[in-house]
Design a protein around this motif. Structure first.
Motif, PDB file in Angstrom:
ATOM      1  N   MET A   1       0.819  -1.206   0.000  1.00 56.08           N
ATOM      2  CA  MET A   1       0.000   0.000   0.000  1.00 56.08           C
ATOM      3  C   MET A   1       0.851   1.253   0.000  1.00 56.08           C
ATOM      4  O   MET A   1       0.414   2.312  -0.464  1.00 56.08           O
TER       5      MET A   1
ATOM      6  N   TYR B   1      -3.929   3.283  -5.340  1.00 58.59           N
ATOM      7  CA  TYR B   1      -5.231   2.953  -4.774  1.00 58.59           C
ATOM      8  C   TYR B   1      -5.526   1.506  -5.088  1.00 58.59           C
ATOM      9  O   TYR B   1      -5.343   1.049  -6.199  1.00 58.59           O
ATOM     10  N   SER B   2      -5.917   0.755  -4.063  1.00 60.81           N
ATOM     11  CA  SER B   2      -6.306  -0.627  -4.312  1.00 60.81           C
ATOM     12  C   SER B   2      -7.756  -0.814  -3.906  1.00 60.81           C
ATOM     13  O   SER B   2      -8.209  -0.286  -2.883  1.00 60.81           O
ATOM     14  N   HIS B   3      -8.397  -1.566  -4.646  1.00 60.54           N
ATOM     15  CA  HIS B   3      -9.773  -1.900  -4.344  1.00 60.54           C
ATOM     16  C   HIS B   3      -9.807  -2.786  -3.110  1.00 60.54           C
ATOM     17  O   HIS B   3      -8.988  -3.692  -2.977  1.00 60.54           O
ATOM     18  N   PRO B   4     -10.745  -2.539  -2.164  1.00 57.15           N
ATOM     19  CA  PRO B   4     -10.795  -3.363  -0.953  1.00 57.15           C
ATOM     20  C   PRO B   4     -10.875  -4.843  -1.258  1.00 57.15           C
ATOM     21  O   PRO B   4     -10.281  -5.662  -0.539  1.00 57.15           O
ATOM     22  N   ASP B   5     -11.553  -5.228  -2.313  1.00 61.92           N
ATOM     23  CA  ASP B   5     -11.617  -6.637  -2.671  1.00 61.92           C
ATOM     24  C   ASP B   5     -10.236  -7.157  -3.037  1.00 61.92           C
ATOM     25  O   ASP B   5      -9.848  -8.286  -2.683  1.00 61.92           O
TER      26      ASP B   5
ATOM     27  N   VAL C   1      -7.405  -5.971  -1.968  1.00 62.05           N
ATOM     28  CA  VAL C   1      -6.630  -6.085  -0.730  1.00 62.05           C
ATOM     29  C   VAL C   1      -6.994  -7.373  -0.006  1.00 62.05           C
ATOM     30  O   VAL C   1      -6.125  -8.104   0.485  1.00 62.05           O
ATOM     31  N   ARG C   2      -8.294  -7.641   0.061  1.00 56.73           N
ATOM     32  CA  ARG C   2      -8.731  -8.851   0.763  1.00 56.73           C
ATOM     33  C   ARG C   2      -8.154 -10.105   0.099  1.00 56.73           C
ATOM     34  O   ARG C   2      -7.646 -11.016   0.753  1.00 56.73           O
TER      35      ARG C   2
ATOM     36  N   LYS D   1      -4.579 -10.434   0.844  1.00 56.28           N
ATOM     37  CA  LYS D   1      -4.376 -10.950   2.198  1.00 56.28           C
ATOM     38  C   LYS D   1      -4.563 -12.457   2.231  1.00 56.28           C
ATOM     39  O   LYS D   1      -3.779 -13.194   2.838  1.00 56.28           O
TER      40      LYS D   1
END
Lengths: 336, 331
Positions: free
Chosen positions: A47, A52-56, A58-59, A62
């Protein structure tokens, strides 16, 4: 082979395996209970690039990282998976040099470290003990006092200073030795003279720095041991009886004084798997220490664990080796 | 056999510019005959061990022989061991004069089999040409001393304390020396083992007609084994005589105290100890060294030191009370 002998060996081997098992289990548990989460750390690093990363995304990242680190599932499941991987020689991929597996990184570094440290440990042990024995036995002669003073002067020099001075003096001011690396760049491993000579030239300075410091330590230890043994009644008795100096020195003094030093040597050899961080860093030597150093700085958990596991196995095997060999040196310790 | 004249052996040390003389042996004269057992008695730190070491010519700095001679007559030749060194001394040692040093538990190399130690000690004086001959010699020697030949295959830690001491004695008597010096040969052994070790020493002495010097603080041992006894106090011999005279009729006040302190069967009275402590040998009292503790001390005892004078045949004593009154008993 009597049964007591076999029982002695079996006992020691079982003990050794147990120690390795417990050690590795602790290495497995420590990062899992540490407050820093390697997955979180890796995501944060990504990050920080500012994108900018989409929350999806990032998930998903992870999840992928969690799986890669073997952190998915319960602790028990992780543990079983960890052992399965370990026993098949798989320690997972390294994060810092993804996707190279940890095992292959260690496999390329280990021979350099092992070669360098083994040779310099054996040389410094032999030279240090021999000189220490002579100096302790002929304690009041001029030359022994001179050697003693040199050792006393060398020993307390901080190792990194010694290494830097050698490097600057013999690779920069008088450029007889290469400034770093393990072989000349571009050389393919072979048994030819060019490769071997390049290897020796590169190993010389790091080995010299290790030997100089090592000799001082062994020397001082051995001299003290010998001075104590020389005062033993059996040495005085043999001296009075006119037994030759040679026999007294080797068979009466050295054999007794060397016993603790043998343990010391085995421990030192066990520590080879730790690598020699400062040596390898100063001389840019591609060994385990350097690898561990990089792993710590890049937060490469699987690599740190890999190096730690090798170190545990190395020290335990060295201890096992002393246990098995000790009765050969000291008749008071028996196989029973 | 051995004549010691006015022997003075001091530990000379210098530390921070202050030199110090510890007069461990201060003017000892004695004469030993062939085929006798001579006992040297005295309390700790009275110079017994220093004396016996000097008799063996074994004085390394800081110990120095300041004065006097230690003369052996060996094969019609007289040798002063305080004057010779190196190879000459090595030739005399073990073949002529043997020394069993104190510390029976630690005289043997713990990582060497007894056979190897025998080998080392033998080879130091006679070339070993034939391993079988050596083996036979070693076994024969042990046999003669009544020790099992299996000890050759043992390491010291596998032997009992008494056996270790016997092996040390066997090593010292490999070449049938004419003089055997034994320093506390039975200390740290229990009485039963002590008896065995003493009998062994006595037997060797009798069989080889040698001179045995035995140093111990244990008066019982002297009573058992010695022909003559010397009592040492603070670096000097204060009394010397036949064992039965020393025990039956002690002359010197110190000897009296020593003998009276021994328990006797049937006598249940409390033993009294001598008041005070032995003097510091670095700074001994003037005059007779025993005078601060002596209940009979007179003015002369504080000023002058008495000589060890013959008061009868085979009897010498260093005490003004005895010598001035010519054999009169102190009461």
């Amino acid at each position: 082979m009597s049964s007591t002998f076999l029982r002695y060996i079996a006992q020691r081997v079982v003990q050794c395996i147990l120690v390795i098992f417990i050690g590795i289990t602790i290495t497995f548990l420590v990062p899992r209970f540490s407050p820093t989460d390697p997955v979180e750390a890796a995501v944060n690093r990504a990050m920080m690039m500012g994108q900018y990363s989409h929350p999806d995304a990032v998930r998903m990242m992870k999840e992928a990282l969690t799986k890669m680190y073997g952190l998915d599932g319960t602790l028990g499941q992780q543990y079983i998976r960890f052992w399965k991987g370990l026993l098949s020689g798989d320690l997972g991929p390294s994060l810092s040099s993804f996707p190279k597996p940890v095992m292959s990184l260690i496999r390329t570094s280990l021979p350099w470290t092992a070669g360098l440290l083994l040779v310099s440990a054996i040389i410094s042990w032999t030279v240090g003990n021999l000189l220490g024995c002579l100096a302790g036995y002929f304690g009041n002669q001029r030359w022994s006092q001179v050697i003693g003073m040199i050792a006393m002067a060398l020993h307390p020099i901080p190792y990194y200073i010694m290494a830097f001075v050698l490097l600057v003096a013999l690779a920069y001011v008088i450029p007889v030795f290469p400034i770093g690396g393990a072989v000349d760049i571009g050389l393919k491993p072979s048994l030819g003279w060019i490769y071997i000579s390049s290897l020796l030239r590169h190993a010389f300075l790091p080995a010299l720095s290790l030997v100089l410091i090592g000799v001082g330590g062994w020397f001082i230890g051995m001299r003290t041991l010998v001075t104590n043994v020389v005062a033993e009644d059996y040495v005085t008795y043999a001296k009075y009886a006119g037994v030759s100096d040679r026999t007294i020195m080797y068979q009466y003094v050295m054999k007794n004084a060397l016993l603790p030093q043998i343990t010391g040597l085995a421990m030192q050899i066990g520590l080879i798997f730790n690598g020699a961080l400062i040596t390898e860093y100063v001389f840019s030597y591609p060994g385990l220490g350097y690898l561990a150093y990089n792993a710590i700085f890049t937060g490469d958990y699987s690599l740190i664990m890999g190096v730690a596991i090798f170190s545990i196995v190395g020290v335990s095997l060295a201890v096992l080796l002393i246990d098995l060999a000790y009765p050969l040196f000291d008749p008071r310790v028996k196989y029973q | 056999m051995l004549k010691v004249e006015n022997l003075k052996a001091y530990y000379q040390t210098e530390m921070y510019g202050v030199s110090r003389n510890v007069r461990a042996v201060d003017g000892v004269s004695l004469e030993l005959q062939k085929n006798e057992v001579y006992g040297i008695a005295g309390e700790s730190s009275c110079g017994k061990t220093t004396l016996i070491r000097t008799l063996f010519g074994a004085f390394d700095p800081p110990l120095r022989v300041v004065e006097g001679t230690v003369t052996y007559s060996l094969d019609g030749e007289s040798v002063d061991v305080t004057k010779i060194q190196g190879e000459r001394l090595r030739q005399i040692r073990w073949k002529q004069v043997s020394y069993i040093l104190q510390g029976s538990m630690s005289l043997l190399n713990p990582v060497r089999k007894i056979r190897k130690t025998f080998w080392d000690f033998t080879r130091a004086h006679e070339p070993i040409t034939d391993a079988e001959k050596f083996e036979a010699m070693a076994r024969n020697h042990l046999n003669r001393l009544g020790l099992p030949a299996q000890v050759l295959d043992s390491y010291p830690h596998q032997l009992s304390g008494g056996m270790k001491q016997r092996v040390a004695i066997a090593l010292a008597t490999l070449f049938e020396p004419k003089v055997i010096l034994a320093d506390e040969p039975t200390t740290a052994l229990d009485v039963i083992v002590q008896r065995g070790v003493l009998q062994l020493l006595k037997r060797i002495q009798r069989e080889t007609q040698s001179t045995l010097v035995i140093v111990t603080h244990d008066m019982g041992i002297h009573a058992n084994i010695a022909d003559r006894v010397a009592i040492m106090y603070a670096g000097r011999i204060v009394e010397e005589g036949r064992v039965k005279h020393i025990f039956g009729d002690p002359l010197h006040p110190y000897t009296k105290h020593l003998i009276e302190s021994l328990p006797k069967i049937g006598d249940k009275s409390t033993r009294t100890s001598i008041p005070g402590a032995p003097p510091n040998l670095g700074d001994p009292p003037p005059g007779c060294r025993f005078h601060p503790r002596c209940p009979y001390a007179e003015p002369i005892c504080r000023r002058e030191s008495p000589h060890l004078a013959a008061v009868a045949n085979d009897r010498r004593v260093a005490c003004f009370l005895v010598t001035t009154k010519e054999n009169a008993h102190v009461s």
